[in-house]
Design a protein around this motif. Structure first.
Motif, mmCIF file in Angstrom:
data_model
loop_
_atom_site.group_PDB
_atom_site.id
_atom_site.type_symbol
_atom_site.label_atom_id
_atom_site.label_comp_id
_atom_site.label_asym_id
_atom_site.label_seq_id
_atom_site.Cartn_x
_atom_site.Cartn_y
_atom_site.Cartn_z
ATOM 1 N N GLU A 253 0.891 -1.185 -0.019
ATOM 2 C CA GLU A 253 0.098 0.082 -0.109
ATOM 3 C C GLU A 253 0.756 1.261 -0.182
ATOM 4 O O GLU A 253 0.451 2.415 -0.528
ATOM 5 N N LEU A 254 2.059 1.157 0.694
ATOM 6 C CA LEU A 254 2.785 2.201 0.574
ATOM 7 C C LEU A 254 3.947 2.206 -0.293
ATOM 8 O O LEU A 254 5.067 3.068 -0.115
ATOM 9 N N ASN A 255 3.693 1.502 -1.170
ATOM 10 C CA ASN A 255 4.858 1.161 -2.483
ATOM 11 C C ASN A 255 6.071 0.855 -1.841
ATOM 12 O O ASN A 255 7.168 1.279 -2.777
ATOM 13 N N VAL A 256 6.094 -0.103 -1.116
ATOM 14 C CA VAL A 256 7.434 -0.578 -0.575
ATOM 15 C C VAL A 256 7.884 -1.896 -1.189
ATOM 16 O O VAL A 256 6.856 -2.825 -0.609
ATOM 17 N N GLN A 257 8.654 -2.259 -1.753
ATOM 18 C CA GLN A 257 9.318 -3.453 -2.290
ATOM 19 C C GLN A 257 10.013 -4.205 -1.073
ATOM 20 O O GLN A 257 11.108 -3.591 -0.662
ATOM 21 N N ASN A 258 9.577 -5.218 -0.782
ATOM 22 C CA ASN A 258 10.546 -5.974 0.385
ATOM 23 C C ASN A 258 11.550 -6.784 -0.413
ATOM 24 O O ASN A 258 11.313 -7.613 -1.334
ATOM 25 N N LEU A 259 12.909 -6.941 0.308
ATOM 26 C CA LEU A 259 13.681 -7.927 -0.355
ATOM 27 C C LEU A 259 14.585 -8.498 0.683
ATOM 28 O O LEU A 259 14.880 -7.771 1.794
ATOM 29 N N GLY A 260 14.740 -9.674 0.743
ATOM 30 C CA GLY A 260 15.449 -10.479 1.567
ATOM 31 C C GLY A 260 16.624 -10.692 1.018
ATOM 32 O O GLY A 260 17.006 -11.213 0.139
ATOM 33 N N LEU B 225 6.799 -17.068 0.609
ATOM 34 C CA LEU B 225 7.236 -15.792 0.585
ATOM 35 C C LEU B 225 6.585 -15.041 -0.528
ATOM 36 O O LEU B 225 6.593 -15.533 -1.631
ATOM 37 N N PRO B 226 5.864 -13.839 -0.405
ATOM 38 C CA PRO B 226 5.334 -13.026 -1.860
ATOM 39 C C PRO B 226 6.351 -11.914 -2.252
ATOM 40 O O PRO B 226 6.257 -11.348 -3.118
ATOM 41 N N TYR B 227 7.824 -12.118 -1.672
ATOM 42 C CA TYR B 227 8.410 -11.308 -2.092
ATOM 43 C C TYR B 227 10.024 -12.110 -2.270
ATOM 44 O O TYR B 227 10.270 -13.019 -1.739
ATOM 45 N N VAL C 277 15.409 1.903 1.918
ATOM 46 C CA VAL C 277 16.073 2.714 0.738
ATOM 47 C C VAL C 277 15.027 3.510 0.039
ATOM 48 O O VAL C 277 14.067 2.633 -0.489
ATOM 49 N N ASP C 278 15.196 4.796 -0.384
ATOM 50 C CA ASP C 278 14.129 5.553 -1.112
ATOM 51 C C ASP C 278 14.266 5.411 -2.526
ATOM 52 O O ASP C 278 15.217 4.540 -2.888
ATOM 53 N N GLN C 279 13.261 6.073 -3.170
ATOM 54 C CA GLN C 279 13.304 5.844 -4.619
ATOM 55 C C GLN C 279 14.815 6.580 -5.287
ATOM 56 O O GLN C 279 14.819 6.007 -6.508
ATOM 57 N N GLN C 280 15.386 7.195 -4.748
ATOM 58 C CA GLN C 280 16.520 7.650 -5.095
ATOM 59 C C GLN C 280 17.937 6.671 -4.763
ATOM 60 O O GLN C 280 19.064 7.101 -5.291
ATOM 61 N N THR D 5 7.531 -0.432 12.614
ATOM 62 C CA THR D 5 8.600 0.506 12.840
ATOM 63 C C THR D 5 8.878 0.989 11.496
ATOM 64 O O THR D 5 9.261 2.416 11.414
ATOM 65 N N VAL D 6 9.053 0.131 10.518
ATOM 66 C CA VAL D 6 9.360 0.659 9.121
ATOM 67 C C VAL D 6 8.422 1.292 8.494
ATOM 68 O O VAL D 6 8.593 2.374 8.053
ATOM 69 N N LEU D 7 7.049 0.829 8.799
ATOM 70 C CA LEU D 7 6.098 1.360 7.929
ATOM 71 C C LEU D 7 5.845 2.864 8.269
ATOM 72 O O LEU D 7 5.444 3.665 7.695
ATOM 73 N N GLU D 8 6.113 3.101 9.813
ATOM 74 C CA GLU D 8 6.059 4.473 10.264
ATOM 75 C C GLU D 8 7.013 5.173 9.843
ATOM 76 O O GLU D 8 6.837 6.591 9.363
ATOM 77 N N ALA D 9 8.212 4.753 9.696
ATOM 78 C CA ALA D 9 9.196 5.678 8.902
ATOM 79 C C ALA D 9 9.066 5.987 7.295
ATOM 80 O O ALA D 9 9.221 6.994 6.758
ATOM 81 N N VAL D 10 8.251 4.889 6.771
ATOM 82 C CA VAL D 10 7.972 5.420 5.422
ATOM 83 C C VAL D 10 6.810 6.176 5.400
ATOM 84 O O VAL D 10 6.932 7.257 4.445
#
Lengths: 110, 199
Positions: free
Chosen positions: A16-23, A41-43, A76-79, A99-104
């Motif tokens: 929803e926040l346009n964040v791609q998860n990577l492990g 896993l979906p990512y 990591v942001d889009q830049q 915690t991460v979602l709040e930062a986003v």
């Protein structure tokens, strides 16, 4: 593993926040696929082995008992700029996605 | 009256040539031996698929009888590798199916290999006797082979082609003696040892 599953449980919130998860782990690609399939896993899980280039460049290589990556989370942001970094205690419980979602969300407001 | 096909073809060709047209006769042979395993075929058993250049981690281990088995030594054979433990309830019904495949396909090039995770040799031996298993069971006392393969639950099984490349994986139990599983194994057995190209 619990952290991978936690990110899976909250996957839609990240989307929803346009964040791609990577492990990323210091494991071979073969074992990564088994792990990803086992946890459904979906990512993607990425292998940084044997080169360890990414893990080293993020400063989270651990060589205490075996070569592993220290449990860590980077936003990591889009830049391509690192906007968040979390290094929870190894013994700590699951690192909360919130915690991460709040930062986003905070980043999006800027 | 039944016309002979060759005679019919001959007359037809003569007519086409007489009409001033060229004829291209394509003689089709039997289906190619070694047709690759398709994603659709693997889906019938809900198997995960690997890219065609994936090599499974090598390993060697000992059976309870003390015989050493190395994956590298099985090159040229199709390998069905399954990680199991005696306490694993879902593994148990699979074992007779693996035994069935072993008895049926071993002569044609299938090796069924059970990797026992973190159990005593004597326990594995008793389990094999109880279930009348004759396919090789390799001990993984420290879980090292399982870690290399990324196994976090059992049963987890892998199919490896004659050329040593990983073909598919199954997380959880499957009907390994079913026609669907046999069809996959038949195709893999028909593949040449030096298979290349996309699956």
């Amino acid at each position: 593993m619990a952290n991978l599953s936690a990110r899976k449980a909250d996957y839609s919130k990240f989307q929803e926040l346009n964040v791609q998860n990577l492990g990323i782990a210091a494991s071979n690609p073969f074992s990564q696929k088994t792990l990803a399939d086992s946890l459904k896993l979906p990512y993607p899980l990425l292998s940084d082995f044997p080169g360890l280039k990414t893990i080293r460049s993020y400063g989270v290589l651990s060589e205490q008992r075996a070569i592993t990556a220290r449990r860590s989370f980077f936003l990591v942001d889009q830049q391509g700029i690192v906007r968040g970094k979390w290094l929870p205690d190894v013994e700590a419980a699951v690192f909360p996605s919130e915690t991460v979602l709040e930062a986003v969300r905070a980043l999006a407001k800027k | 009256m039944v016309k002979r096909p060759a005679r019919v073809l001959g007359w037809a060709a003569a007519w086409v040539i007489a009409s001033g047209l060229a004829v291209l006769v394509s003689i089709l042979g039997p289906p190619a031996v070694g047709a690759p395993v398709t994603p659709e075929l693997l889906k019938t058993l809900e198997l995960g698929r690997y890219p065609s250049d994936t090599t499974p981690p090598d390993f060697s281990g000992r059976t309870p009888e003390g015989k050493t088995v190395a994956l590298a030594g099985l090159r040229g054979r199709v390998v069905l590798l399954t990680f199991w433990a005696s306490w694993c309830l879902e593994c148990r019904p699979e074992m007779p199916m693996f035994e069935q495949l072993h008895r049926e396909f071993a002569r044609r090039g299938l090796t069924v290999l059970g990797i026992n995770v973190r159990e005593e040799s004597e326990l594995v031996r008793r389990y094999a006797t109880e279930l009348r298993l004759t396919f090789p069971l390799v001990l993984d006392p420290d879980g090292e082979i399982g870690t290399r393969y990324g196994v976090i639950g059992m049963p987890t099984s892998f199919l490896i082609g004659r050329d040593g490349r990983a073909v598919a994986l199954a997380v959880g139990p499957r009907e390994w003696a079913s026609p669907k599983a046999r069809a996959i194994i038949e195709v893999l057995l028909a593949e040449p040892g030096g298979r290349a190209g996309a699956r």
